[in-house]
Each structure stands twice: as structure tokens, then as C-alpha cells.
Design a protein around this motif. Sequence first.
Motif, mmCIF file in Angstrom:
data_model
loop_
_atom_site.group_PDB
_atom_site.id
_atom_site.type_symbol
_atom_site.label_atom_id
_atom_site.label_comp_id
_atom_site.label_asym_id
_atom_site.label_seq_id
_atom_site.Cartn_x
_atom_site.Cartn_y
_atom_site.Cartn_z
ATOM 1 N N THR A 124 0.839 -1.212 0.000
ATOM 2 C CA THR A 124 0.000 0.000 0.000
ATOM 3 C C THR A 124 0.867 1.252 0.000
ATOM 4 O OG1 THR A 124 -0.179 -0.369 2.374
ATOM 5 C CG2 THR A 124 -2.089 -0.952 1.034
ATOM 6 N N GLY A 125 1.992 1.221 0.725
ATOM 7 C CA GLY A 125 2.856 2.406 0.768
ATOM 8 C C GLY A 125 3.888 2.383 -0.340
ATOM 9 N N GLN A 126 4.906 3.203 -0.170
ATOM 10 C CA GLN A 126 5.975 3.265 -1.157
ATOM 11 C C GLN A 126 6.899 2.042 -1.009
ATOM 12 O OE1 GLN A 126 8.577 6.634 -0.822
ATOM 13 N NE2 GLN A 126 9.326 6.337 -2.890
ATOM 14 N N VAL A 127 7.307 1.481 -2.125
ATOM 15 C CA VAL A 127 8.217 0.339 -2.094
ATOM 16 C C VAL A 127 9.651 0.860 -2.184
ATOM 17 C CG1 VAL A 127 8.965 -1.737 -3.320
ATOM 18 C CG2 VAL A 127 6.526 -1.222 -3.128
ATOM 19 N N THR A 128 10.491 0.485 -1.201
ATOM 20 C CA THR A 128 11.889 0.928 -1.215
ATOM 21 C C THR A 128 12.806 -0.291 -1.276
ATOM 22 O OG1 THR A 128 12.182 0.826 1.179
ATOM 23 C CG2 THR A 128 11.273 2.879 0.286
ATOM 24 N N ARG A 129 14.050 -0.046 -1.594
ATOM 25 C CA ARG A 129 15.039 -1.131 -1.676
ATOM 26 C C ARG A 129 15.234 -1.807 -0.324
ATOM 27 N NH1 ARG A 129 18.679 -1.420 -6.304
ATOM 28 N NH2 ARG A 129 19.778 -2.946 -5.033
ATOM 29 N N ALA A 130 15.006 -1.047 0.759
ATOM 30 C CA ALA A 130 15.192 -1.597 2.105
ATOM 31 C C ALA A 130 14.221 -2.742 2.379
ATOM 32 C CB ALA A 130 15.004 -0.495 3.144
ATOM 33 N N MET A 131 13.150 -2.829 1.611
ATOM 34 C CA MET A 131 12.153 -3.869 1.826
ATOM 35 C C MET A 131 12.565 -5.197 1.185
ATOM 36 S SD MET A 131 8.967 -1.342 1.019
ATOM 37 C CE MET A 131 7.577 -2.432 1.238
ATOM 38 N N GLY A 132 13.746 -5.215 0.539
ATOM 39 C CA GLY A 132 14.170 -6.432 -0.158
ATOM 40 C C GLY A 132 13.493 -6.483 -1.517
ATOM 41 N N ASP A 133 13.347 -7.707 -2.009
ATOM 42 C CA ASP A 133 12.812 -7.915 -3.355
ATOM 43 C C ASP A 133 11.277 -7.925 -3.324
ATOM 44 O OD1 ASP A 133 12.728 -8.527 -6.025
ATOM 45 O OD2 ASP A 133 13.197 -10.657 -5.757
ATOM 46 N N VAL A 134 10.695 -6.853 -2.788
ATOM 47 C CA VAL A 134 9.237 -6.772 -2.724
ATOM 48 C C VAL A 134 8.718 -6.292 -4.075
ATOM 49 C CG1 VAL A 134 7.309 -5.455 -1.734
ATOM 50 C CG2 VAL A 134 9.048 -6.427 -0.240
ATOM 51 N N HIS A 135 7.723 -6.984 -4.588
ATOM 52 C CA HIS A 135 7.200 -6.613 -5.892
ATOM 53 C C HIS A 135 6.097 -5.578 -5.745
ATOM 54 C CE1 HIS A 135 9.493 -9.730 -7.901
ATOM 55 N NE2 HIS A 135 9.175 -10.521 -6.910
ATOM 56 N N PRO A 136 6.270 -4.398 -6.346
ATOM 57 C CA PRO A 136 5.265 -3.334 -6.182
ATOM 58 C C PRO A 136 3.893 -3.715 -6.736
ATOM 59 C CG PRO A 136 6.914 -2.711 -7.819
ATOM 60 C CD PRO A 136 7.406 -3.966 -7.158
ATOM 61 N N LEU A 137 3.858 -4.709 -7.630
ATOM 62 C CA LEU A 137 2.574 -5.107 -8.226
ATOM 63 C C LEU A 137 1.953 -6.295 -7.498
ATOM 64 C CD1 LEU A 137 3.636 -4.766 -11.975
ATOM 65 C CD2 LEU A 137 2.459 -3.095 -10.549
ATOM 66 N N GLY A 138 2.499 -6.631 -6.328
ATOM 67 C CA GLY A 138 1.940 -7.736 -5.540
ATOM 68 C C GLY A 138 2.719 -9.018 -5.713
ATOM 69 N N ASN A 139 2.316 -10.052 -4.978
ATOM 70 C CA ASN A 139 3.057 -11.312 -4.978
ATOM 71 C C ASN A 139 2.894 -12.055 -6.308
ATOM 72 O OD1 ASN A 139 3.580 -14.240 -4.504
ATOM 73 N ND2 ASN A 139 4.134 -13.455 -2.483
ATOM 74 N N PRO A 140 4.020 -12.333 -6.982
ATOM 75 C CA PRO A 140 3.921 -12.943 -8.323
ATOM 76 C C PRO A 140 3.797 -14.467 -8.325
ATOM 77 C CG PRO A 140 6.208 -12.420 -7.841
ATOM 78 C CD PRO A 140 5.411 -12.018 -6.614
ATOM 79 N N HIS A 141 3.704 -15.087 -7.138
ATOM 80 C CA HIS A 141 3.625 -16.561 -7.081
ATOM 81 C C HIS A 141 2.166 -17.036 -7.059
ATOM 82 C CE1 HIS A 141 7.990 -16.838 -6.312
ATOM 83 N NE2 HIS A 141 7.799 -15.708 -5.653
ATOM 84 N N TYR A 142 1.310 -16.286 -7.741
ATOM 85 C CA TYR A 142 -0.155 -16.472 -7.667
ATOM 86 C C TYR A 142 -0.641 -17.770 -8.311
ATOM 87 C CZ TYR A 142 0.260 -14.906 -12.443
ATOM 88 O OH TYR A 142 0.630 -14.820 -13.763
ATOM 89 N N TRP A 143 0.195 -18.420 -9.143
ATOM 90 C CA TRP A 143 -0.265 -19.649 -9.823
ATOM 91 C C TRP A 143 -0.425 -20.816 -8.852
ATOM 92 C CZ3 TRP A 143 4.757 -17.855 -10.189
ATOM 93 C CH2 TRP A 143 5.754 -18.723 -9.709
ATOM 94 N N LEU A 144 0.127 -20.645 -7.622
ATOM 95 C CA LEU A 144 0.039 -21.740 -6.649
ATOM 96 C C LEU A 144 -1.317 -21.745 -5.948
ATOM 97 C CD1 LEU A 144 3.714 -21.710 -5.465
ATOM 98 C CD2 LEU A 144 2.460 -23.713 -6.274
ATOM 99 N N GLU A 145 -2.369 -21.616 -6.724
ATOM 100 C CA GLU A 145 -3.726 -21.647 -6.204
ATOM 101 C C GLU A 145 -4.610 -22.129 -7.350
ATOM 102 O OE1 GLU A 145 -7.435 -21.022 -5.457
ATOM 103 O OE2 GLU A 145 -6.784 -19.113 -6.308
#
Length: 311
Positions: A124-145
Motif C-alpha cells: 500500500t505504501g511506497q516500495v523501497t530497496r530496504a524492503m528487499g525484493d518486494v514486488h510493487p505489483l503484488g506477490n507474483p507466485h499467484y499460480w500456486l492456487e
Amino acid sequence: MRMRASIMSAVVVACLAGTTANAQKALNVVTSTEDLGSIVREVGGDKVTVTSLARGYQDPHFVDPKPSFILAVNRADLYVAVGRELEIGWLPPLITSSRNAKIQPGASGYLDASQNVHILEIPTGQVTRAMGDVHPLGNPHYWLEPGNGRLIARAVRDKLGELSPADKAYVAQRYDDFDKRLAAAEKRWDAAMAPYKGTKLVTYHRSWPNFMERFGLEVIGYVEPKPGIPPSPSHTIDLIDEMKRTGAKLIVVEPYFSLKTPQAVASQVPGGKVLIMAPSVGGVKEATDFIQLFEYNVGLLTSTLKQITGK
Ligand SMILES: [Zn+2]
């Protein structure tokens, strides 16, 4: 003799022409992962030939582009990407250098499979490098459902129908068949997982939020201190404490990560156990297609949870 030779070459030419005509009928589809490849095969049947670039046992964030990838992408009629920046480290240069206008993002031969699926962890907030490899568009592992698999299959059906209108009824029928088989399998998986609702566990990377949400399991921590950041001693100590506090015993690890830290953590937690699950089709030899991927993971998880919980 001369006559025969010319008849022979005429036959050869006719055969080659026939092969080319058949080959042109099947759409050449390239996918980033084997999961997407499996879904395209389910829906496309013999109207598609499918090449998947990343193997199911590789970390899909980091794929070494091989020369064969460029050739495959150059010849593709359709490219199906996971999206949500999963492939940001390797796919954009491959697509750009493919010299194939059909499959550039925005063109009709490029399908981002994440467009109409259920995406978790959109920051929801700003994505920074300090957050690690956080994807600004959400979690990309969505096929596991499984439900998201159905939505991907629907998008593939619509795209194949758009690219080859003559095959629209064929792919629609194949989608319906996949949908029915998936729904029947989901009933079994839900029943098998039902006793373990609310179980707390740990995963190495944030690969499993969709899977765990679907089956009612609660992820209380990660071996990685932040997504894409290797384990650190201080985080590992915190994780052991958190597992002891919450009663979590299981650590789920993707096949491409080192077992060293997970095993060290498990040894410090009473009843602690490490479980390697398959995050993709091809991740283990049993996960031969999209439905078998869940068949394998649900079977493995339920038998392990049975041991741990006695349920
Ligand atoms: Zn990830």
C-alpha cells in the motif's frame, strides 16, 4: 530415371508443403514457466506447440537466458508471461532482442497471465530497496492456487480464440474439460486439507501465500529476513523464537534453496520438520502438469501434517 527423379522431388516438395501447412496451423506458444506451459497445453491441445523457458526446479526470479531462448522467442506466435515483475531480471531483454514484433508487451501475441487473477500482498505504501525484493505489483507466485489456474486457463482460452478464430470452439471445449477436472480435484484437496485448517507454519520465500490462504494454513514467518535476502543469524534466532511461541513446526522450502538454515532452525524447535514442496510443474518428477502439481503438494503436506499433528 530422370523422370522418376523429378516425380520423387515433386512428392518431396508436396510433403514438405504439407508439413509446413500443418505446422502453421499449430500456434507456437512460449511461456516463462512450466506451470503456464501446462495450462496452455490443457487449453490448446494439438492446436499449440509449447516451449517453457524456466524449468520448474529453478528459481523463476533468476533464470540464465540460454541462446535457445532467443530462438524460441523469435519464432513465437504467443508469449505468456507470469507478470507482476517475477521475470523482471531476465525476460525484458529477451523479448526486446527477439526481433519479433508479434510478442512485444502490448501486442496481441503477448499475454500477461496475472491480469485477471487473485493477487495478494499488493504493497500500500511506497516500495523501497530496504524492503528487499518486494514486488510493487503484488506477490507474483499467484499460480500456486487452483482457482487462479482456472482464471489463467480462461485468459489463455480467450487469447487462443482471438489469435486463431477457427479454433475457438475447440479451445472452449478443452477449457470446459479442464475446468471440470480441476473442480473435481479441488473437492478432494479441500477435503484432505480440512483437518489442518489454522495450522501455523514457516516458508523459506514468500512463494506460498495464495496456496496457504486457499487451504486455510497460516504462515507465521519466513527463513528469508526479507524477500530475496539470504538468511541472517539475527533473523534466524527471531524465527526460532517465533516458531516456539506460536507452536509452528513445519518449514516449507522450495527445491532451489539451501537446506542448511531450515534444518538448523528445525533442529532448535521441538518437533520441527523441513518439507520440500514443489513450487512449479517440473519442480519434482511427480508434478507433471498443473493438476498433478497440487496433487503432489497436497498429498505431501497432508501426510506430513498428519504425522506432526496426529490428526
Ligand atoms: Zn518471489
